[in-house]
Design a protein around this motif. Structure first.
Motif, mmCIF file in Angstrom:
data_model
loop_
_atom_site.group_PDB
_atom_site.id
_atom_site.type_symbol
_atom_site.label_atom_id
_atom_site.label_comp_id
_atom_site.label_asym_id
_atom_site.label_seq_id
_atom_site.Cartn_x
_atom_site.Cartn_y
_atom_site.Cartn_z
ATOM 1 N N LYS A 104 41.297 37.379 34.059
ATOM 2 C CA LYS A 104 42.268 36.461 34.664
ATOM 3 C C LYS A 104 42.524 36.776 36.133
ATOM 4 N N ASP A 105 42.907 38.044 36.414
ATOM 5 C CA ASP A 105 43.337 38.380 37.763
ATOM 6 C C ASP A 105 42.205 39.002 38.572
ATOM 7 N N ILE A 106 42.338 38.868 39.891
ATOM 8 C CA ILE A 106 41.463 39.584 40.814
ATOM 9 C C ILE A 106 42.329 40.620 41.507
ATOM 10 N N SER A 107 42.054 41.891 41.282
ATOM 11 C CA SER A 107 42.856 42.949 41.884
ATOM 12 C C SER A 107 42.480 43.110 43.351
ATOM 13 N N VAL A 108 43.314 43.858 44.080
ATOM 14 C CA VAL A 108 43.016 44.119 45.488
ATOM 15 C C VAL A 108 41.752 44.961 45.603
ATOM 16 N N VAL A 109 41.521 45.878 44.665
ATOM 17 C CA VAL A 109 40.289 46.670 44.684
ATOM 18 C C VAL A 109 39.077 45.760 44.532
ATOM 19 N N ASP A 110 39.176 44.734 43.676
ATOM 20 C CA ASP A 110 38.090 43.751 43.562
ATOM 21 C C ASP A 110 37.828 43.080 44.907
ATOM 22 N N MET A 111 38.911 42.821 45.639
ATOM 23 C CA MET A 111 38.776 42.086 46.894
ATOM 24 C C MET A 111 38.121 42.924 47.987
ATOM 25 N N VAL A 112 38.388 44.245 48.003
ATOM 26 C CA VAL A 112 37.853 45.074 49.085
ATOM 27 C C VAL A 112 36.510 45.714 48.724
ATOM 28 N N ALA A 113 36.161 45.728 47.446
ATOM 29 C CA ALA A 113 34.892 46.344 47.041
ATOM 30 C C ALA A 113 33.710 45.547 47.589
ATOM 31 N N ASN A 114 32.592 46.224 47.741
ATOM 32 C CA ASN A 114 31.378 45.562 48.224
ATOM 33 C C ASN A 114 30.994 44.402 47.315
ATOM 34 N N THR A 115 31.073 44.632 46.000
ATOM 35 C CA THR A 115 30.745 43.623 45.000
ATOM 36 C C THR A 115 31.699 43.769 43.834
ATOM 37 N N SER A 116 32.148 42.652 43.285
ATOM 38 C CA SER A 116 33.052 42.691 42.129
ATOM 39 C C SER A 116 32.500 41.794 41.034
#
Length: 460
Positions: free
Chosen positions: A256-268
């Motif tokens: 459901k959610d996109i975390s901030v770590v997902d947003m800053v990682a190279n690929t999620s």
């Protein structure tokens, strides 16, 4: 009230209880921050609520709160479904409470309802603050700018060793149908709860210490509750991920959610299995690229070969024409010269006859002169040889005598007669004390007989 009236503590506390019940009979919506939360095996949930000063961050109000089991059974799934978070430390909540005072346990709040929307707003606010802070720091896109290796073979894994998602990831990676080989190392981490943020950051630091051993970092979780993702919105963890000098792939396992770590990682990607599929796909792409380049190289090579063949054929035709032309011209010149030979030969013979006689005379004189000079040189050398030969023989005798004496003096048997000895270790002459250790046996040869001994001390 008469000041002389005495109360027992129980009576006084009971009076306070009755007074609060009369003065505060209703329920009240209260905004507070959770500083402690404890789910009891009985099903009750005990909390400590605080309020901090906005300027100093100091606690200026505190109260115990209870959610009794019959209420908590309804509030817990409702709150977690709405917020995708469990009740946890640092969370701001809006709760409907009843003020109670117990003779034994003192003042507390009974929570009878909770408003998830308020917490959602606060969570989203903190999340936006984290994102804005990362943007202001200029690090939001740093990890995305890290170039992923064309063959990300060496993988550092941040995960709980017991996580089902880790096993799924490793199995998918190791048993891929293409038989690509990966190297991986797990850096054990706590992936949920209050210690998760610190644990994951420590794992990143450990990977950094051996960064040359890895091509990519993956953060895999999977198998946990959707409500345990709050650490992946923290500024400290997101900042570390964003600035890490290797590409990071996040497979935290949520839909459901996109975390901030997902947003800053190279690929999620959504799941640990999807991370494995992504890495395998990079190998498939590389193999396809290699195949495509091989085909292109083959096509270009064939084109060059065809072009060179055509050029060679054209050159061969031109060369044959040129050779034929040159040969024809030379044949005509030879034929012309051949017809002139009878006339030219007579003239040449007459012109060279006189020159040949003069040359013969000169050659004869030159040969006689050279022979005379050589005879004189031979005579001189004979005289010198006769005088130098005895001297050379005497010199060689002296050298022979000198070397014979030297060889005699250097003979080990003669040296032994003078008091010298020869030390052997393992059948070889011992020349250096570094070649033998304390306690080892050596053999010493004297002029007469052998002695054996063990090394007790060595000196330079």
């Amino acid at each position: 009230m008469n000041n002389n009236v005495r109360f027992s503590l129980f009576e006084l506390n009971n009076l306070v209880k009755e007074s609060i019940a009369k003065l505060l009979p209703d329920t009240y919506w209260v905004v507070a921050e959770i500083s402690e939360v404890n789910e009891h095996p009985s099903g009750h949930c005990y909390l400590e609520l605080i309020q901090k000063d906005e300027n100093s961050d100091n606690v200026k109000a505190k109260a115990r709160a209870n959610i009794w089991s019959y209420t908590y059974r309804m509030l817990k799934p409702y709150f977690e479904t709405m917020t995708n978070r469990p009740l946890s430390r640092g969370m701001k909540i809006l709760v409907n409470t009843q003020v109670v005072f117990h003779e034994l346990y003192g003042y507390s709040l009974n929570i009878i309802d909770i408003e998830p929307g308020y917490t959602l707003g606060d969570i989203e606010l903190k999340r936006r603050e984290t994102i804005n802070r990362l943007i202001a720091d200029g690090v939001m896109a740093m990890n995305k700018e890290q170039e992923l290796d064309i063959l990300p073979k060496r993988v550092a894994i941040i995960s709980s060793p017991t996580a089902a998602g880790l096993q799924d990831f490793v199995n998918q990676l190791s048993n891929n149908p293409y038989r690509y080989t990966f190297e991986h190392k797990v850096f054990p981490s706590i992936m949920q709860g209050e210690e998760a943020e610190k644990s994951i950051i420590n794992s990143l630091a450990n990977i950094y210490d051996s960064i040359g051993n890895f091509d990519v970092v993956v953060i895999v979780r999977g198998g946990g509750a959707q409500t345990d993702l709050s650490c992946f919105d923290s500024y400290q963890l997101a900042s570390n991920v964003a600035q890490f000098p290797l590409p990071i792939i996040a497979g935290i396992g949520h839909d459901k959610d996109i975390s901030v770590v997902d947003m800053v990682a190279n690929t999620s990607v959504k799941t640990p299995t999807a991370v494995a599929e992504f890495l395998i796909s990079k190998f498939i792409e590389a193999e396809a690229l290699a195949t495509d380049l091989t085909n292109q190289l083959s096509d270009i090579t064939n084109q060059i070969i065809d072009s060179e063949k055509e050029l060679l054929n054209n050159t061969e035709i031109k060369f044959q024409y040129y050779c034929s032309s040159v040969i024809s011209g030379n044949i005509r010149k030879i034929e012309s010269l051949y017809r002139k030979i009878p006339f030219l030969s007579k003239d040449i013979i007459e012109n060279n006859r006189e020159s040949t006689q003069v040359a013969q005379t000169k050659v004869a004189l030159s040969i006689q002169s050279i022979l005379n000079l050589q005879q004189q040189t031979v005579n001189k050398n004979n005289i010198k040889l006769k005088s130098l030969l005895p001297q050379k023989i005497q010199s060689e005798k002296l050298k022979h005598s000198h070397w014979s004496q030297t060889i005699h003096n250097l003979n080990p048997e003669n040296l032994l007669q003078k008091g010298y000895s020869i030390t052997y270790y393992n059948g070889k002459v011992l020349k250096d004390n570094n070649s033998v250790a304390i306690g080892e046996e050596v053999k010493i040869k004297l002029n007469k007989g052998l002695i054996f001994g063990n090394i007790v001390r060595k000196e330079a």
